[in-house]
Design an enzyme around this catalytic site. Structure first.
Site, short mmCIF file in Angstrom:
data_model
loop_
_atom_site.label_atom_id
_atom_site.label_comp_id
_atom_site.label_asym_id
_atom_site.label_seq_id
_atom_site.Cartn_x
_atom_site.Cartn_y
_atom_site.Cartn_z
N LYS A 139 0.83 -1.20 0.00
CA LYS A 139 0.00 0.00 0.00
C LYS A 139 0.87 1.26 0.00
O LYS A 139 1.95 1.26 0.62
CB LYS A 139 -0.90 -0.03 1.24
CG LYS A 139 -1.95 1.06 1.33
CD LYS A 139 -2.81 0.84 2.56
CE LYS A 139 -3.94 1.84 2.67
NZ LYS A 139 -4.80 1.57 3.85
N SER A 214 -9.40 1.75 2.72
CA SER A 214 -8.48 2.55 1.93
C SER A 214 -7.44 1.73 1.17
O SER A 214 -6.68 2.29 0.38
CB SER A 214 -7.77 3.56 2.83
OG SER A 214 -7.03 2.91 3.85
N SER A 238 -9.95 -0.84 6.72
CA SER A 238 -9.30 -0.55 5.44
C SER A 238 -8.59 -1.72 4.79
O SER A 238 -8.23 -1.65 3.62
CB SER A 238 -8.30 0.61 5.62
OG SER A 238 -8.98 1.82 5.78
#
Length: 580
Positions: A139, A214, A238
């Site tokens: 990420k 996210s 997330s």
């Protein structure tokens, strides 16, 4: 006195960054315009398999979901690290062209790393570590030396890291090969994925639907088999929400099990409910390999906030749960007394219950608990200074704070003064330290209350011990259209961040309009529950994955992985064997 220097043109920064990203992609891996799926083609999950960019051998490599199989082939030299990372890189690039999932692309670095791994294995006959040669996606908040980490902020374009985060260092030492970074929403504090720099990440099974957030870039990338194992973060769902909406496995560990040091984040300094890093994969073997490797590397020697707790093999063998993986007791959380899940999610719970009972386990209903208090408490903790945090960052470039994930925000006003904080968290002026302390005190009291609540379930199990795990929705629906994944649906995940329970997402099925028909209206808990009920249209969610989460205790990652394996096996056997 000289005038203050105006902020840089944020649109120009974004345009330049996208151009530099494109320049990093080998041209032979780009699909010609004539080969790109038309806009009306919603399901693009098979594009990498059918586009012709990957060779037959590269397809064979990337089609393997089981990470343990990949690791065995790499360690035995059946497949080289170079050909494995090349295969996944090509597939990741194809995936990116249809779902827009990547940020940082660094092919030469990953290939050089693979060559070093192959040379070491050829010279010594031994792999470097347990993850030898395995490509891993990260990420875009997990820092890597020499790369930009924008985290969806135009203001952070040009922020090149002078260090690797602790996690990246440990991955390198374990023999892994980080090879791409993935897209996130601006601020990270969204259950969807869109930012001014890289744009929107979409769902591979239906591009009108969100991939979640996210860690939405990770969810979409891994779902399309562009990476065998990825790392995301989770402060309110997330990791779990993208895993669920994209039909893959994902783990939210407890605080401190995976080192966070050296990464960047929103709301740094907020440690009432810390963000945690965790794995996403198409196999539970990937989840286990990551957790076991990182925990066994003694991260507490590199990160002062990592807890000193070695990999617990007895925990994985379920010693605290009777030691028998065939006689567990699971509790179903059918709804959280705030919003009733849509029919596909309820069907997923029903099928999981039947599968577990057929496999010889006991399944009970989870007693009601005031979960709305937990999620409200966490939202207020976030809002204590979130507005100041976002504005302090965006003021550097003048970029607007994104206020909605609806499609019309793809071309936002340049007037940052008109921007407010995201619509799923209303703007607040901030809280006093005293007020924040009261929220922390309330959170602690709710954790004490919930632990007693769980312990009391020993009266329901017949085993003499409390329920072994909870099986819960991840969100109240399958992947929704862009802009419709509101925060209230995150109540099913947020509460377990506050409680600090280890959780693992697992796929169950996909939405089938012929089965998942609208059900009669129930007595609505509130206006959102009513809106959620009316929002359901089977055709809107057609083909979207149905996923659930298994919830265990704090720092019980090993047992949660083992129990998720039990559930996953039961579901697969249930689907393979027709009902009598």
């Amino acid at each position: 006195m000289s005038a203050p220097t105006p902020p840089p043109n944020w649109q120009a920064l974004c345009t330049d960054k996208r151009a530099r990203q494109l320049a990093q992609i080998p041209k032979e891996w780009l699909l010609p315009a004539s080969s790109l799926p038309p806009a009306e083609q919603l399901d693009v999950s098979n594009v990498p398999r059918e586009c012709g960019v990957l060779t037959a051998r590269e397809l064979e490599i990337t089609e393997i979901d089981d990470v343990s199989v990949l690791l065995a082939k790499l360690a035995s030299v059946e497949w080289s690290a170079v050909e494995v990372v090349t295969a996944f890189y090509k597939r990741a690039i194809v995936a990116h062209q249809v779902v827009n999932c990547l940020t940082e692309i660094f092919v030469e670095r990953a290939l050089a790393r693979a060559q070093e791994l192959d040379a070491h294995l050829a010279k010594t006959g031994k792999p470097i570590g347990p993850l030898h040669g395995l490509p891993i996606s990260l990420k875009d908040q997990i820092r890597m030396k020499g790369l930009e980490t924008t985290m969806g902020y135009a203001s952070w374009i040009g922020d090149y890291s002078d260090h690797d985060s602790v996690l990246v260092t440990l991955l390198y030492e374990a023999g892994a090969n980080p090879f791409v970074r993935s897209n996130v929403p601006q601020t990270l504090m969204w259950p969807e994925t869109y930012n001014h720099i890289f744009g929107r990440t979409v769902n591979p099974y239906n591009r009108k639907l969100t991939s979640g957030g996210s860690s939405g870039g990770e969810g979409a990338l891994i779902s399309m088999k562009g990476s065998p194992l990825g790392v995301g973060s989770d402060i309110g769902g997330s990791i779990r929400i993208p895993s669920a909406l994209c039909g893959i496995y994902g783990m939210r560990p407890s605080y401190g099990r995976v080192p966070y040091a050296g990464c960047t984040n929103s709301m740094e300094g907020q440690d009432s409910v810390p963000s945690v890093l965790g794995p996403l994969s198409r196999s539970l073997s990937g989840i286990k390999a990551f957790m076991q490797t990182i925990i066994s590397s003694k991260p507490w020697e590199r990160d002062p906030l990592a807890i000193r707790k070695a990999w617990d093999e007895e925990g994985y063998q379920l010693r605290d749960h009777g030691g028998d993986p065939k006689g567990l007791v699971f509790a179903i959380l059918w709804d959280n007394s705030h919003v009733v899940p849509h029919p596909p999610i309820t069907r997923g719970l029903e099928e999981t219950k039947k599968a577990l009972e057929r496999a010889g386990h006991k399944v009970v209903d989870w007693p009601a608990f005031p979960y709305a208090k937990l999620s409200t408490n966490l939202g207020q903790i976030w809002n204590a200074a979130a507005t100041d945090d976002y504005r302090a960052t965006t003021n550097a470039s003048g970029e607007p704070i994104i206020t909605s994930m609806e499609h019309e925000t793809d071309s936002l006003s340049e007037n940052a003064a008109d921007a407010t904080v995201p619509d799923f968290r209303p703007a607040e002026d901030g809280l006093s330290a005293y007020h924040l302390w009261q929220l922390q005190k309330e959170k602690t009291a709710l954790r004490v209350q919930h632990l007693a609540h769980w312990q009391a379930t020993s009266a329901l199990t017949g085993t003499g011990r409390p329920v072994d795990a909870i099986i819960s929705p991840v969100v109240a629906y399958a992947a929704p259209p862009h802009g419709r994944n509101k925060n209230r649906s995150a109540n099913y995940t947020m509460v377990f961040n506050s409680l600090d329970y280890a959780c693992c997402v697992f796929p169950v099925s996909k939405v089938d309009p012929s089965i998942d028909v609208r059900r009669p209206a129930h007595s609505f808990y509130n206006e959102f529950d009513k809106t959620n009920y009316e929002f359901y249209d089977p055709e809107r969610f057609k083909g979207a994955p149905i996923s659930l989460q298994l919830v265990g205790g704090t720092h019980e990652e090993e047992a949660v992985i083992a129990m998720t394996e039990v559930v996953d096996k039961a579901l697969k056997e249930y689907k393979a064997t027709p009902l009598s």
